[in-house]
Enzyme design. Structure first.
Site, PDB file in Angstrom:
ATOM      1  N   SER A 189      50.122  -3.347 -35.689  1.00  0.00           N
ATOM      2  CA  SER A 189      50.023  -2.225 -35.015  1.00  0.00           C
ATOM      3  C   SER A 189      49.973  -2.893 -33.478  1.00  0.00           C
ATOM      4  O   SER A 189      49.757  -3.736 -33.593  1.00  0.00           O
ATOM      5  CB  SER A 189      48.496  -1.472 -35.102  1.00  0.00           C
ATOM      6  OG  SER A 189      48.205  -0.501 -34.368  1.00  0.00           O
ATOM      7  N   TYR A 235      39.541  -3.386 -36.352  1.00  0.00           N
ATOM      8  CA  TYR A 235      41.027  -3.182 -36.671  1.00  0.00           C
ATOM      9  C   TYR A 235      41.808  -3.943 -35.721  1.00  0.00           C
ATOM     10  O   TYR A 235      42.915  -4.511 -36.427  1.00  0.00           O
ATOM     11  CB  TYR A 235      41.222  -1.689 -36.389  1.00  0.00           C
ATOM     12  CG  TYR A 235      42.611  -1.160 -36.587  1.00  0.00           C
ATOM     13  CD1 TYR A 235      43.082  -0.857 -37.987  1.00  0.00           C
ATOM     14  CD2 TYR A 235      43.634  -1.097 -35.618  1.00  0.00           C
ATOM     15  CE1 TYR A 235      44.344  -0.634 -38.246  1.00  0.00           C
ATOM     16  CE2 TYR A 235      44.539  -0.605 -35.951  1.00  0.00           C
ATOM     17  CZ  TYR A 235      45.440  -0.470 -37.169  1.00  0.00           C
ATOM     18  OH  TYR A 235      46.457   0.190 -37.466  1.00  0.00           O
ATOM     19  N   ALA A 294      41.082  -6.662 -34.238  1.00  0.00           N
ATOM     20  CA  ALA A 294      40.981  -8.180 -34.697  1.00  0.00           C
ATOM     21  C   ALA A 294      41.872  -8.547 -35.781  1.00  0.00           C
ATOM     22  O   ALA A 294      42.357  -9.625 -35.935  1.00  0.00           O
ATOM     23  CB  ALA A 294      39.628  -8.622 -34.716  1.00  0.00           C
ATOM     24  N   ALA A 295      42.017  -7.545 -36.773  1.00  0.00           N
ATOM     25  CA  ALA A 295      42.471  -7.738 -38.165  1.00  0.00           C
ATOM     26  C   ALA A 295      44.008  -7.809 -37.907  1.00  0.00           C
ATOM     27  O   ALA A 295      44.674  -8.579 -38.502  1.00  0.00           O
ATOM     28  CB  ALA A 295      42.067  -6.783 -39.226  1.00  0.00           C
ATOM     29  N   LYS A 296      44.547  -6.852 -37.229  1.00  0.00           N
ATOM     30  CA  LYS A 296      45.857  -6.844 -36.868  1.00  0.00           C
ATOM     31  C   LYS A 296      46.356  -8.076 -35.931  1.00  0.00           C
ATOM     32  O   LYS A 296      47.399  -8.582 -36.363  1.00  0.00           O
ATOM     33  CB  LYS A 296      46.185  -5.593 -36.167  1.00  0.00           C
ATOM     34  CG  LYS A 296      46.088  -4.299 -37.010  1.00  0.00           C
ATOM     35  CD  LYS A 296      46.857  -4.209 -38.264  1.00  0.00           C
ATOM     36  CE  LYS A 296      46.797  -2.999 -38.997  1.00  0.00           C
ATOM     37  NZ  LYS A 296      47.546  -3.021 -40.248  1.00  0.00           N
TER      38      LYS A 296
END
Length: 361
Positions: free
Chosen positions: A184, A197, A199-201
């Protein structure tokens, strides 16, 4: 040395911009030629084996249909086996040679080993691994009162992609296969209420960019990044997840704007078959990269003007960015639920999980 760094700090950025501007026409021509060559030599997916995780809805479902049009053998993986049955029938009608459905949880390594092993046992190979599992949220980080859901967000958005990749790598080496990742634009574009979200992406994209160098040309990697697009999340549907030790049930919420998920899926599959390293939808988001690198303050000011809430800040309870509605009693009331449920007191993640508040792409 400090003087040298100071001098370079002033000279290198503007000089690089000038060089890029001068080289832009040539780069566009080279990219166009490369795109044309790759399109003419696009990979033929007829009778090849494609594993798609998160295939029960949204982007994963549409990607399955795109591969079905190319007459691939599909292995659809998700937690909702009942949902996969309908999608498998649609894929067969569209043109898929064979469709296998497997109920599994991609955040569990043993489940990943199981569906990869079943695929290899039946088909004898894996050509494309498509990771589309993703879990978003819309809360302000400083309003969190219960952190128990944090590991689940990171598990799904990061480990839910890494585990299937790790298990499938030996078989992808054998076929010079390809890994396709659903990322994303938030992995580098700062947007409010999406901190974990994003940070994870970001971790996900950096992982696959690094892995690309490790596997060299033996395995291709396509990273797809998107802005806000329409999907089942925004389709106004209400659905309960089942199976695979679900930690919550989410509401597939209210209508929001966005580009068509079908178009993004078509671009992903076309780009993967061409061998593209990146697929971006819409591509104009890239302009913000220049601002972030060379004028971060301008980017920050712009987003503050565009997305800062007016008046009191409220946490979205439904995962789509809509504010809380006010009931007749003056207390917050959840939009889009039936029957409406009144909430009082501080918002916690235990409430969010009970009220179906996290969104799954």
């Amino acid at each position: 040395m400090d003087f040298v760094n100071t001098f370079l700090n002033w000279i290198v950025p503007p000089a690089s911009m000038v060089m890029l501007a001068c080289a832009w026409p040539a780069l566009c021509f080279i990219n166009a030629c490369e795109w044309l060559y790759n399109s003419l030599n696009s990979e033929n997916m007829d009778d090849k084996v494609v594993i798609i995780t998160g295939a029960s809805s949204g982007i994963g479902e549409q990607i399955a249909y795109e591969y079905a049009k190319r007459r691939a053998n599909l292995v659809l993986v998700a937690r909702r086996e009942n949902r996969l049955r309908g999608i498998s029938e649609n894929a067969r009608r569209i043109g898929a040679r064979h469709v296998m459905i497997i109920a599994a949880d991609v955040v569990k390594e043993e489940d990943c080993r199981r569906f990869i092993s079943e695929t290899v046992h039946f088909h004898g190979r894996v050509d494309h691994l498509v990771n589309t599992v993703s879990l978003g949220h819309t809360f302000y980080f400083d309003e969190v009162t219960d952190t128990s859901i944090f590991p689940h967000l990171l598990d799904i958005n990061f480990w839910g992609n890494v585990y299937p990749t790790f298990v499938a790598l030996p078989y992808l080496y054998q076929t010079n296969g390809r890994i396709i990742v659903n990322a994303s634009v938030e992995n580098w574009l700062p947007l409010p209420r999406m901190s974990l979200y994003a940070a994870a992406k970001s971790a996900l994209v950096n992982f696959y960019d690094t892995l690309r160098f490790e596997v060299k040309d033996e395995i291709g990697i396509t990273i797809a990044t998107h802005g806000w697009i329409g999907s089942e999340i925004s389709g106004g549907k209400f659905m309960l997840e089942e199976g695979a030790e679900m930690q919550w049930k989410e509401e597939r919420e209210v209508h929001v704007g966005g580009g068509p998920v079908e178009e993004f899926a078509r671009l992903i599959v076309s780009g993967a078959c061409r061998g593209d390293q990146y697929v971006k939808y819409p591509s104009w988001y890239d302009i913000f990269l220049l601002y972030r690198a060379f004028a971060p303050n301008i980017l920050s000011w712009t987003f503050r003007l565009l997305v800062s809430p007016h008046g009191a800040r409220r946490t979205s309870l439904i995962g789509t960015g809509r504010p809380i509605a006010e009931g007749s009693s003056g207390r917050p009331m959840l939009e889009g639920t039936s029957p409406r449920k009144l909430l009082a007191g501080p918002i916690t993640f235990s409430q969010l999980s009970t009220q179906h508040q996290l969104k799954l792409e």
